[in-house]
Design a protein around this motif. Sequence first.
Motif, PDB file in Angstrom:
ATOM      1  N   PHE A 188     -11.179   0.498 -17.301  1.00 33.15           N
ATOM      2  CA  PHE A 188     -10.349  -0.718 -17.360  1.00 33.15           C
ATOM      3  C   PHE A 188      -9.701  -0.798 -18.728  1.00 33.15           C
ATOM      4  CE2 PHE A 188     -13.802  -1.564 -14.400  1.00 33.15           C
ATOM      5  CZ  PHE A 188     -13.174  -2.156 -13.318  1.00 33.15           C
ATOM      6  N   PHE A 189      -8.387  -0.967 -18.747  1.00 33.76           N
ATOM      7  CA  PHE A 189      -7.652  -1.026 -20.021  1.00 33.76           C
ATOM      8  C   PHE A 189      -7.075  -2.413 -20.253  1.00 33.76           C
ATOM      9  CE2 PHE A 189      -3.281  -0.601 -21.925  1.00 33.76           C
ATOM     10  CZ  PHE A 189      -3.717  -0.559 -23.241  1.00 33.76           C
ATOM     11  N   GLY A 190      -7.316  -2.956 -21.447  1.00 37.51           N
ATOM     12  CA  GLY A 190      -6.639  -4.183 -21.855  1.00 37.51           C
ATOM     13  C   GLY A 190      -7.517  -5.414 -21.739  1.00 37.51           C
ATOM     14  N   VAL A 191      -7.300  -6.349 -22.654  1.00 39.67           N
ATOM     15  CA  VAL A 191      -8.122  -7.561 -22.670  1.00 39.67           C
ATOM     16  C   VAL A 191      -7.875  -8.397 -21.424  1.00 39.67           C
ATOM     17  CG1 VAL A 191      -6.504  -9.041 -23.960  1.00 39.67           C
ATOM     18  CG2 VAL A 191      -8.967  -9.400 -24.202  1.00 39.67           C
TER      19      VAL A 191
ATOM     20  N   ILE B   9      11.157 -19.917 -12.493  1.00 39.85           N
ATOM     21  CA  ILE B   9      10.454 -18.789 -13.112  1.00 39.85           C
ATOM     22  C   ILE B   9      11.244 -17.531 -12.786  1.00 39.85           C
ATOM     23  CG2 ILE B   9       8.372 -17.369 -12.959  1.00 39.85           C
ATOM     24  CD1 ILE B   9       6.849 -20.005 -12.325  1.00 39.85           C
ATOM     25  N   LYS B  10      11.504 -16.714 -13.788  1.00 40.58           N
ATOM     26  CA  LYS B  10      12.230 -15.470 -13.536  1.00 40.58           C
ATOM     27  C   LYS B  10      11.241 -14.333 -13.287  1.00 40.58           C
ATOM     28  CE  LYS B  10      16.289 -16.759 -16.262  1.00 40.58           C
ATOM     29  NZ  LYS B  10      17.198 -16.350 -17.361  1.00 40.58           N
ATOM     30  N   PHE B  11      11.471 -13.622 -12.211  1.00 42.41           N
ATOM     31  CA  PHE B  11      10.588 -12.525 -11.805  1.00 42.41           C
ATOM     32  C   PHE B  11      11.425 -11.259 -11.695  1.00 42.41           C
ATOM     33  CE2 PHE B  11       8.847 -10.493  -7.681  1.00 42.41           C
ATOM     34  CZ  PHE B  11       8.042  -9.616  -8.368  1.00 42.41           C
ATOM     35  N   TYR B  12      11.143 -10.291 -12.559  1.00 42.76           N
ATOM     36  CA  TYR B  12      11.862  -9.022 -12.578  1.00 42.76           C
ATOM     37  C   TYR B  12      10.950  -7.934 -12.006  1.00 42.76           C
ATOM     38  CZ  TYR B  12      14.964 -11.440 -15.843  1.00 42.76           C
ATOM     39  OH  TYR B  12      15.831 -12.340 -16.425  1.00 42.76           O
ATOM     40  N   PHE B  13      11.541  -7.051 -11.208  1.00 45.24           N
ATOM     41  CA  PHE B  13      10.742  -5.997 -10.575  1.00 45.24           C
ATOM     42  C   PHE B  13      11.610  -4.788 -10.281  1.00 45.24           C
ATOM     43  CE2 PHE B  13      12.722  -6.527  -6.479  1.00 45.24           C
ATOM     44  CZ  PHE B  13      13.171  -7.836  -6.522  1.00 45.24           C
ATOM     45  N   ASP B  14      10.914  -3.657 -10.133  1.00 42.86           N
ATOM     46  CA  ASP B  14      11.538  -2.412  -9.677  1.00 42.86           C
ATOM     47  C   ASP B  14      10.911  -2.108  -8.321  1.00 42.86           C
ATOM     48  OD1 ASP B  14      12.037   0.387  -9.183  1.00 42.86           O
ATOM     49  OD2 ASP B  14      12.393   0.670 -11.322  1.00 42.86           O
ATOM     50  N   PHE B  15      11.729  -1.682  -7.359  1.00 45.74           N
ATOM     51  CA  PHE B  15      11.189  -1.466  -6.016  1.00 45.74           C
ATOM     52  C   PHE B  15      10.196  -0.315  -5.926  1.00 45.74           C
ATOM     53  CE2 PHE B  15      14.819  -4.075  -4.455  1.00 45.74           C
ATOM     54  CZ  PHE B  15      14.071  -4.978  -3.719  1.00 45.74           C
ATOM     55  N   ILE B  16      10.174   0.584  -6.893  1.00 37.75           N
ATOM     56  CA  ILE B  16       9.173   1.659  -6.819  1.00 37.75           C
ATOM     57  C   ILE B  16       7.959   1.388  -7.701  1.00 37.75           C
ATOM     58  CG2 ILE B  16      10.819   3.435  -6.098  1.00 37.75           C
ATOM     59  CD1 ILE B  16      10.696   4.465  -9.051  1.00 37.75           C
ATOM     60  N   SER B  17       7.845   0.165  -8.189  1.00 38.43           N
ATOM     61  CA  SER B  17       6.697  -0.213  -9.019  1.00 38.43           C
ATOM     62  C   SER B  17       5.615  -0.860  -8.162  1.00 38.43           C
ATOM     63  CB  SER B  17       7.162  -1.202 -10.089  1.00 38.43           C
ATOM     64  OG  SER B  17       6.087  -1.993 -10.551  1.00 38.43           O
ATOM     65  N   PRO B  18       4.441  -0.218  -8.042  1.00 33.80           N
ATOM     66  CA  PRO B  18       3.390  -0.828  -7.217  1.00 33.80           C
ATOM     67  C   PRO B  18       2.964  -2.192  -7.750  1.00 33.80           C
ATOM     68  CG  PRO B  18       2.562   1.105  -8.411  1.00 33.80           C
ATOM     69  CD  PRO B  18       4.045   1.079  -8.585  1.00 33.80           C
ATOM     70  N   PHE B  19       2.960  -2.344  -9.056  1.00 33.34           N
ATOM     71  CA  PHE B  19       2.538  -3.629  -9.607  1.00 33.34           C
ATOM     72  C   PHE B  19       3.616  -4.700  -9.389  1.00 33.34           C
ATOM     73  CE2 PHE B  19       0.203  -0.298 -11.857  1.00 33.34           C
ATOM     74  CZ  PHE B  19      -1.097  -0.689 -11.560  1.00 33.34           C
ATOM     75  N   GLY B  20       4.871  -4.271  -9.296  1.00 33.25           N
ATOM     76  CA  GLY B  20       5.927  -5.195  -8.912  1.00 33.25           C
ATOM     77  C   GLY B  20       5.735  -5.668  -7.473  1.00 33.25           C
ATOM     78  N   TYR B  21       5.386  -4.719  -6.614  1.00 32.44           N
ATOM     79  CA  TYR B  21       5.062  -5.051  -5.208  1.00 32.44           C
ATOM     80  C   TYR B  21       3.917  -6.060  -5.149  1.00 32.44           C
ATOM     81  CZ  TYR B  21       2.599  -3.902  -0.746  1.00 32.44           C
ATOM     82  OH  TYR B  21       1.933  -3.920   0.450  1.00 32.44           O
ATOM     83  N   PHE B  22       2.844  -5.764  -5.879  1.00 26.59           N
ATOM     84  CA  PHE B  22       1.683  -6.661  -5.840  1.00 26.59           C
ATOM     85  C   PHE B  22       2.084  -8.069  -6.310  1.00 26.59           C
ATOM     86  CE2 PHE B  22      -0.937  -2.631  -6.974  1.00 26.59           C
ATOM     87  CZ  PHE B  22      -0.887  -2.193  -5.656  1.00 26.59           C
ATOM     88  N   TYR B  67      -4.640   6.863 -15.171  1.00 30.64           N
ATOM     89  CA  TYR B  67      -5.238   5.520 -15.141  1.00 30.64           C
ATOM     90  C   TYR B  67      -4.429   4.567 -14.270  1.00 30.64           C
ATOM     91  CZ  TYR B  67      -6.605   0.852 -16.515  1.00 30.64           C
ATOM     92  OH  TYR B  67      -6.991  -0.462 -16.483  1.00 30.64           O
ATOM     93  N   VAL B  68      -3.111   4.520 -14.466  1.00 31.04           N
ATOM     94  CA  VAL B  68      -2.332   3.527 -13.717  1.00 31.04           C
ATOM     95  C   VAL B  68      -2.323   3.823 -12.213  1.00 31.04           C
ATOM     96  CG1 VAL B  68      -0.891   2.851 -15.688  1.00 31.04           C
ATOM     97  CG2 VAL B  68      -0.064   4.597 -14.108  1.00 31.04           C
ATOM     98  N   ILE B  69      -2.387   5.107 -11.862  1.00 29.69           N
ATOM     99  CA  ILE B  69      -2.465   5.457 -10.441  1.00 29.69           C
ATOM    100  C   ILE B  69      -3.771   4.917  -9.849  1.00 29.69           C
ATOM    101  CG2 ILE B  69      -2.728   7.416  -8.856  1.00 29.69           C
ATOM    102  CD1 ILE B  69      -0.769   8.934 -10.845  1.00 29.69           C
ATOM    103  N   ARG B  70      -4.860   5.133 -10.583  1.00 26.72           N
ATOM    104  CA  ARG B  70      -6.161   4.634 -10.133  1.00 26.72           C
ATOM    105  C   ARG B  70      -6.176   3.104 -10.093  1.00 26.72           C
ATOM    106  NH1 ARG B  70     -11.815   7.086 -12.090  1.00 26.72           N
ATOM    107  NH2 ARG B  70     -13.224   5.597 -11.066  1.00 26.72           N
ATOM    108  N   ASP B  71      -5.557   2.504 -11.122  1.00 31.65           N
ATOM    109  CA  ASP B  71      -5.557   1.047 -11.241  1.00 31.65           C
ATOM    110  C   ASP B  71      -4.802   0.398 -10.078  1.00 31.65           C
ATOM    111  OD1 ASP B  71      -6.117  -1.403 -12.553  1.00 31.65           O
ATOM    112  OD2 ASP B  71      -4.159  -1.366 -13.528  1.00 31.65           O
ATOM    113  N   ALA B  72      -3.707   1.013  -9.679  1.00 33.06           N
ATOM    114  CA  ALA B  72      -2.918   0.454  -8.574  1.00 33.06           C
ATOM    115  C   ALA B  72      -3.734   0.467  -7.276  1.00 33.06           C
ATOM    116  CB  ALA B  72      -1.615   1.229  -8.395  1.00 33.06           C
ATOM    117  N   ALA B  73      -4.378   1.584  -6.993  1.00 32.95           N
ATOM    118  CA  ALA B  73      -5.179   1.677  -5.764  1.00 32.95           C
ATOM    119  C   ALA B  73      -6.336   0.675  -5.808  1.00 32.95           C
ATOM    120  CB  ALA B  73      -5.702   3.102  -5.590  1.00 32.95           C
ATOM    121  N   ARG B  74      -6.920   0.530  -6.982  1.00 37.04           N
ATOM    122  CA  ARG B  74      -8.048  -0.403  -7.132  1.00 37.04           C
ATOM    123  C   ARG B  74      -7.592  -1.848  -6.924  1.00 37.04           C
ATOM    124  NH1 ARG B  74     -10.742   0.454 -12.704  1.00 37.04           N
ATOM    125  NH2 ARG B  74      -8.857  -0.578 -13.435  1.00 37.04           N
ATOM    126  N   TYR B  75      -6.415  -2.181  -7.493  1.00 36.79           N
ATOM    127  CA  TYR B  75      -5.877  -3.531  -7.307  1.00 36.79           C
ATOM    128  C   TYR B  75      -5.663  -3.803  -5.817  1.00 36.79           C
ATOM    129  CZ  TYR B  75      -2.832  -7.581  -7.483  1.00 36.79           C
ATOM    130  OH  TYR B  75      -2.305  -8.839  -7.289  1.00 36.79           O
TER     131      TYR B  75
END
Lengths: 206, 206
Positions: A188-191, B9-22, B67-75
Motif C-alpha cells: 500500500f502506497f501513500g498516507v 464539483i469539477k471531475f476530470y478523467f481519462d477513459f482509459i484510467s481505471p481509477f477514473g472509472y472507479f 503496484y498500480v496494476i495490482r492496486d486497481a484490481a484490489r480496489y
Amino acid sequence: MPSEPCPAIKFYFDFISPFGYFASLRIDELAARYEREVEWTSMLVGVSVLKVMKIPPIVELPLKGAYVIRDAARYAREHRVPFERVSPTPVSRPLEAGRLFAWAKEQDADRAKLVAGAIFHSYFAARDDIAEMAVLRRCAEHAGFDWADYQAAHEQGAPAQLLSRNVEESLAQGVFGSPFFIVDGEPFFGVEKLPVVEHWVASGGW
Amino acid sequence: MPSEPCPAIKFYFDFISPFGYFASLRIDELAARYEREVEWTSMLVGVSVLKVMKIPPIVELPLKGAYVIRDAARYAREHRVPFERVSPTPVSRPLEAGRLFAWAKEQDADRAKLVAGAIFHSYFAARDDIAEMAVLRRCAEHAGFDWADYQAAHEQGAPAQLLSRNVEESLAQGVFGSPFFIVDGEPFFGVEKLPVVEHWVASGGW
C-alpha cells in the motif's frame, strides 16, 4: 499451544517525506487496535525515484510538484499536525538521519521509533536541518541512545551498511515511495491508503 | 432572493484510467448528498504525463507500474466493481472516446454522463476496444444521442476541437492525472481522495 501472532505490518519511510511523517503519527495506533505490531524501516525515496524509476523528484515535476506541496499543507491542517515546512526547500539530505535510525533499530526497535519521531518533528515542525549531526545527536539522546556508541559505530561504517541494506531490501519488496506499507505481503502506497490498510487488517483482506 | 447554489464539483478523467472509472461510479452520489452538482470533463493523461511532466506512462515505470496494476484490481474487488481489464494491455487510444464525450456534453451534460458510463463499462467490464467507432456508436445511442448527428459534427472537426480545449483547460487548472477533482478551487488527485473531497464539501474546507 498459543497461535502464532500475525506478522508485523511493515512501514517504510524517508525522513524528508512529509507524507511519511504524517503516516508515522498514525500507523502504530492503527495497528494496535488490531493487536498488530509495526516494523519501521527507513529508506531513501531518491534512490527509488531517481535510480530505479529514472524520473525527477516529484516536487520538481510540472503540475504534480505544486500539487503535492499544497496537498501536504492541507493534510497537516486537516489532521492538525505541526508542519512548518510548507515550502519543500531547503531539503536536508536524509542520509545521516536514515543511518542513525537504522543503527538505533538494531539496538532497540521500539526506542528507535522515538528517534524517528524526534527526527521527523525536528525536520517538519522545528525546521531543523536533519543533515546536521548536532540535530541527530539530540534526537538520539532524546530516546536514550548513547551518542559515543553511535559515533564509534559510524566510524566503522556499520550504520551506512545497515541503511544500504534497508534500501536494497525495500526496493526488492517493490517499495517506490514514502510512506509505503506491506501488510501480510500486500503493498500500500501513500498516507491516504491508511483507511484501506485498516480495512485490510480488520477484514483479513479480500 | 434565493441564495446562489454552490458551484459544481469539477471531475476530470481519462477513459482509459481505471481509477477514473472507479471515481465515475461514486462522485455524483457523493456530491448529491451535499446537494452539489458535478461537471464531468474528459482529458488525456498521456498529454499531461508525456508532454508536460515528461515522464513515461505510470504503468511503464519500474516498481510503481506493477503496484498500480495490482492496486486497481484490489480496489475493484474491495468495492465490487466489474473490472475485467486487470492487465493494462492492450490499451485503447482514448482520443475518440474523449471526443464523443466532449461533443455529447455540449448537447446535454446529463445525458453525456450516460455516454461516459457506457464507455467506461465497455472498456473495463466488457473489454471492448473503445477506439472502435462501432463501440462508441453503441455508447452514444445507449444515451439517446443520434449517431448521424455525431458523424456530421465529427467530419467538421468540432469534437476534436472541444476535446483539445478541455485538455488545455485541464492543464491550466493543474490537472495532471485521472481522476482529478476541483472543489471550490481546491484540487484533489486520485480516487483515494474521495473521502477527503467529502470532508471538504461537508465542512466547507479548512
